[in-house]
Design a protein around this motif. Structure first.
Motif, short mmCIF file in Angstrom:
data_model
loop_
_atom_site.label_atom_id
_atom_site.label_comp_id
_atom_site.label_asym_id
_atom_site.label_seq_id
_atom_site.Cartn_x
_atom_site.Cartn_y
_atom_site.Cartn_z
N GLU A 1 2.66 5.84 -0.86
CA GLU A 1 2.78 5.55 -2.09
C GLU A 1 1.37 4.78 -2.33
OE1 GLU A 1 7.62 4.93 -2.07
OE2 GLU A 1 6.31 3.24 -1.95
N ALA A 2 0.92 3.90 -1.40
CA ALA A 2 -0.36 3.21 -1.65
C ALA A 2 -1.51 3.98 -1.72
CB ALA A 2 -0.73 2.37 -0.26
N TYR A 3 -1.45 5.42 -1.23
CA TYR A 3 -2.82 6.11 -1.54
C TYR A 3 -2.40 7.13 -2.60
CZ TYR A 3 -4.93 3.85 2.80
OH TYR A 3 -5.16 2.90 3.43
N ALA A 4 -1.35 7.41 -3.17
CA ALA A 4 -0.91 8.40 -4.12
C ALA A 4 -1.71 7.84 -5.32
CB ALA A 4 0.65 8.27 -4.23
N PRO A 5 -2.46 9.02 -6.01
CA PRO A 5 -2.84 8.76 -7.28
C PRO A 5 -1.80 8.39 -8.35
CG PRO A 5 -2.89 11.30 -6.85
CD PRO A 5 -2.32 10.54 -5.77
N ASN A 6 -2.22 7.34 -9.41
CA ASN A 6 -0.98 6.98 -10.37
C ASN A 6 -1.17 8.08 -11.37
OD1 ASN A 6 -0.66 4.34 -9.23
ND2 ASN A 6 -2.63 3.65 -9.98
#
Lengths: 104, 231
Positions: free
Chosen positions: B226-231
């Motif tokens: 979730e922290a590294y997923a693109p928005n």
């Protein structure tokens, strides 16, 4: 005659291997003799291949295809960047330390 | 030359099989072109051991550490029972339950539970293992850790080691031959079978704690994604 490795960041096997490969691909024996020549550090065969396998895992170097038993290894783009960063850091620290050592 | 080659082959066998397949021929070639002094042999053997530790599963690494702690206690118990016998050397102790009647002290601690959870979590993060596999990894840890106690049980069974029961206020010194001292507060003498199987009773619980660790590993991995997923 094997020379005793000196302590300090400049005798780190991974850094020495990356530095050796900066001039082009080499196989294990050539890396070992090159390091003895330019750094005056004698790496044991076990230390050399442990460091090589770790660098391959980190994708900093890559084995090349070869017909012989000894495969040459080459720096990857990531490996070249990592080596440059480490050397810049060392140069910055060395410059500061040497300036501080200079008598006022 | 044949002697030289056989030493090189023996040294290569010390490395993990996967590493040997990848780098073995190159290392063998390098060693065959250099004199095999004592320093070279030690260097290769030491690096092979490091590689084995590096390649080992979390369960084997953590199990090895717990096993060494228990083994130290067993050696201390047999060699010097009079010195601090109720500390590290109290390898087994009374159980608060009906079955098993005794427990392995190190395996009954809260720190051991945390080790099992860490094993499950580490196994998931390293291999992407399922929660069930994390539980099995913790069981493997428990089996490795309990080996010294099971060896003591076997040695008692074949009559090489005697069991001495020491109650409160009694001295653990004296006696001939190899004697394993059991410190009890209830004047209870455990059977050889109880000693032999004491580590095994902890395995089902290890499985549960390993699965808890696996769940924690899954949550950590999900957070990272979730922290590294693109928005």
């Amino acid at each position: 005659m094997a020379r005793k490795p000196r302590n300090g960041p400049a005798s780190d096997p991974e850094l020495l291997i990356l530095s050796s490969l900066a001039s082009g691909p080499k196989h294990g024996y050539a890396i070992m003799t090159d390091i003895e020549t330019f750094a005056d550090v004698s790496l044991g065969a076990g230390t050399l291949y442990t460091a090589i396998s770790r660098l391959v895992d980190k994708k900093l170097i890559a084995p090349q295809t070869s017909a012989g038993r000894q495969r040459p290894y080459a720096l990857t783009a990531q490996g070249a960047r990592s080596l440059a960063e480490q050397l810049h850091d060392m140069r910055r620290v060395a410059a500061i330390a040497l300036r501080r050592l200079r008598p006022a | 030359m044949r002697y030289h080659d056989s030493i090189v082959r023996s040294l290569l066998r010390l490395y993990p099989a996967a590493w040997r397949r990848e780098y073995g021929p190159e290392l063998a070639d390098l060693l065959s072109h250099r004199p095999l002094g004592f320093g070279v042999v030690i260097n290769v053997a030491w690096n092979a051991a490091r590689q084995r530790v590096r390649d080992a599963e979390p369960a084997v690494r953590l199990g090895g550490v717990v096993m060494l702690i228990i083994l130290t206690g067993v050696i201390w118990n047999i060699a010097a029972p009079g010195f601090g016998g109720r500390g590290v050397a109290a390898v087994i102790q009374d159980s608060s339950k009906t079955l098993p009647t005794i427990v392995v002290t190190a395996l009954a601690s809260d720190l051991y539970v945390l080790t099992l959870i860490a094993c499950g979590c580490w196994t998931h993060l390293r291999r992407g293992a399922s929660v069930q596999q994390c539980g099995i990894a913790a069981v493997r840890l428990g089996a490795i850790a309990g080996v010294p106690v099971m060896i003591v049980g076997v040695l008692m069974l074949v009559g090489i080691v005697d069991l001495r029961v020491v109650g409160p206020g009694e001295s653990a010194t004296g006696g001939l031959g190899l004697t394993f001292t059991y410190y009890t507060t209830r004047a209870h003498t455990p059977s050889v079978l109880a000693v032999l199987t004491a580590p095994l009773f902890r395995l089902p619980e290890s499985w549960i704690w390993g699965m808890v660790g696996g769940q924690i590993g899954r949550a950590i991995r999900r957070r990272r994604h979730e922290a590294y997923a693109p928005n």
